[in-house]
Design a protein around this motif. Sequence first.
Motif, short mmCIF file in Angstrom:
data_model
loop_
_atom_site.label_atom_id
_atom_site.label_comp_id
_atom_site.label_asym_id
_atom_site.label_seq_id
_atom_site.Cartn_x
_atom_site.Cartn_y
_atom_site.Cartn_z
N SER A 38 1.06 -1.29 0.17
CA SER A 38 -0.12 0.00 -0.09
C SER A 38 0.90 1.43 0.19
CB SER A 38 -0.84 0.10 1.08
OG SER A 38 -0.14 -0.04 2.27
N ALA A 39 0.26 2.29 -0.17
CA ALA A 39 1.16 3.55 0.02
C ALA A 39 1.99 3.95 0.76
CB ALA A 39 0.13 4.75 -0.45
N ALA A 40 3.40 4.01 0.44
CA ALA A 40 4.06 4.27 1.75
C ALA A 40 4.29 5.88 1.77
CB ALA A 40 5.37 3.44 1.51
N SER A 168 -13.72 6.92 -7.59
CA SER A 168 -12.74 6.24 -7.13
C SER A 168 -12.35 6.53 -5.55
CB SER A 168 -11.44 6.35 -8.08
OG SER A 168 -11.81 5.75 -9.11
N GLY A 169 -11.37 5.94 -4.96
CA GLY A 169 -10.94 5.99 -3.97
C GLY A 169 -10.02 5.16 -3.21
N LYS A 170 -9.60 4.94 -1.91
CA LYS A 170 -8.58 4.13 -1.43
C LYS A 170 -9.19 3.14 -0.27
CE LYS A 170 -4.26 5.28 -1.31
NZ LYS A 170 -2.95 5.79 -1.14
N VAL A 171 -8.60 2.05 -0.21
CA VAL A 171 -8.98 1.07 0.84
C VAL A 171 -7.76 1.02 1.64
CG1 VAL A 171 -9.25 -1.51 1.64
CG2 VAL A 171 -10.79 0.00 -0.14
N PHE A 172 -8.05 1.00 3.16
CA PHE A 172 -6.90 0.99 4.14
C PHE A 172 -7.25 -0.26 5.04
CE2 PHE A 172 -6.63 5.39 2.79
CZ PHE A 172 -5.23 5.51 2.61
N PHE A 173 -6.32 -0.88 5.50
CA PHE A 173 -6.61 -2.22 6.38
C PHE A 173 -5.40 -2.33 7.17
CE2 PHE A 173 -5.31 -3.25 2.03
CZ PHE A 173 -4.16 -4.08 2.49
N ASN A 181 -2.69 -0.50 2.12
CA ASN A 181 -3.90 0.05 1.10
C ASN A 181 -4.03 -0.31 -0.09
OD1 ASN A 181 -2.36 1.70 -0.67
ND2 ASN A 181 -1.95 3.32 0.98
N CYS A 182 -5.24 -0.01 -0.75
CA CYS A 182 -5.43 -0.55 -2.20
C CYS A 182 -6.25 0.61 -2.74
CB CYS A 182 -6.34 -1.62 -2.29
SG CYS A 182 -5.46 -3.22 -2.02
N SER A 183 -6.87 0.53 -3.98
CA SER A 183 -7.51 1.52 -4.63
C SER A 183 -8.98 0.63 -4.85
CB SER A 183 -7.00 1.86 -6.10
OG SER A 183 -5.83 2.36 -6.14
N ALA A 184 -10.11 1.48 -4.88
CA ALA A 184 -11.47 0.75 -5.06
C ALA A 184 -12.20 1.82 -5.84
CB ALA A 184 -12.06 0.36 -3.63
N SER A 358 -3.70 -1.70 -7.13
CA SER A 358 -4.49 -3.02 -7.04
C SER A 358 -5.83 -2.53 -6.37
CB SER A 358 -3.70 -3.81 -6.31
OG SER A 358 -2.73 -4.49 -6.74
N GLY A 359 -6.65 -3.16 -6.80
CA GLY A 359 -8.39 -3.05 -6.67
C GLY A 359 -8.81 -1.97 -7.19
N GLY A 360 -8.11 -0.89 -8.10
CA GLY A 360 -8.70 0.19 -8.69
C GLY A 360 -9.75 -0.33 -9.76
#
Length: 406
Positions: A38-40, A168-173, A181-184, A358-360
């Motif tokens: 995920s984004a660092a 669009s947005g981002k997923v964090f976990f 994180n990913c895109s979604a 990923s996930g976008g």
Amino acid sequence: MSPIRRSADRASGAAARPARARRRAVGAALVAAALLGSAACGPDGGGKAAPPPDGQAAATSAAPGGGGVIGGLTLPTGLPSGLLDGLPKTWDDLKKWKFEDWDNWANQHVFNNPVVKDFWNPDKMGDSKPADPAPPTTPPAGDSGASDPEPPVVKASPVARPYTKQPSGKVFFSAEGGRGNCSATVIADPAHPGKSNLVWTAGHCVHQGKGGGFYKDLVFVPAYNNSGASSGGKKAPLDQLAPLGTWWADKVVPSPQWTAEGGGTGDSASQYDFAVMRVHNQNGGGKSLEETVGSAVPVWFDAPRETLSVAAWGYPLFKPFDGQELYKCDGGKPSRLSFDAKRPSMLTIGCDMTQGSSGGGWFARMPDGRTALVSNTSIGTQEHTSLSGPYLEGVAKQALDYISKK
């Protein structure tokens, strides 16, 4: 997570196939990289991606039972006997599942994601560590007619701000040992038109795959960094990183194939690397996600490959990107990639987006003129020359129908 990387050059001949297979399969590893890749960003929510630590490539190799270390995150070993509970005897039988079958499976694979209000702040959104994918273990089905030559690379272009009014947005976990994180994408809810709370992403962005479980503290942030407040390494408060709020996942339905087979390398599980989430705003309020964002796209299942022209969107983080900007690749007509000829071949487009995308969502124009989601980024090549995503057919439609009615 990030996509996997496959070599842009396609060697021909039997002797060349193993190397080509290794490079292509690298893609799915990115999948698991999502939580790893995920984004660092820096503690301020901006900054640059950190390089993988020395020896990372060796550390990322997944154990036969699904365990291993990816990007510093520990994945479980072994396959719990309960993991297969509720699954059909064959994947072909899955296509015949009805609502009750999905409900039985979901009840045996419970997603537990208690809200911890204000858990996600710029520091936590910025502390995920990207990782290189493990080498592939399964070559693409190149001799079956299910895979095509790799398309020419397409340079990603930035999406114009503001990011509001687009889905669009981002997923964090959180996962054991770190955060990712990913895109979604916000998608339309067939059972609640105009008031959707559904988000589409990759299966590897919500679940560890074989031998593992669901990620924790799973949230969706629509229009992440809408104003550019954290661009260029700048410090930004949460209300500018998440201008439309932080939306916690209540229910998640990944593909059963991903939960049973998925891992840290690109393989046949990548051909079903998708998931649907239902979310709610941690601060409450009467508006749905769709009403808040002002946009939600329908999902186009069984879209005609031969006439598609697709664009992939996401938040890539490896250089020259930093995870703070939304980009897109206009890939045109997708080619095919397959690790198992019995499963739908993945869609592949040329694209230089890196981990974090990923996930976008992958978007295409339907015959009625509306824009629809037709896939999501799953894997890519090591050289960042192309991306691949699952072809969404009957099983994906069943997953959406189930969570919509649930």
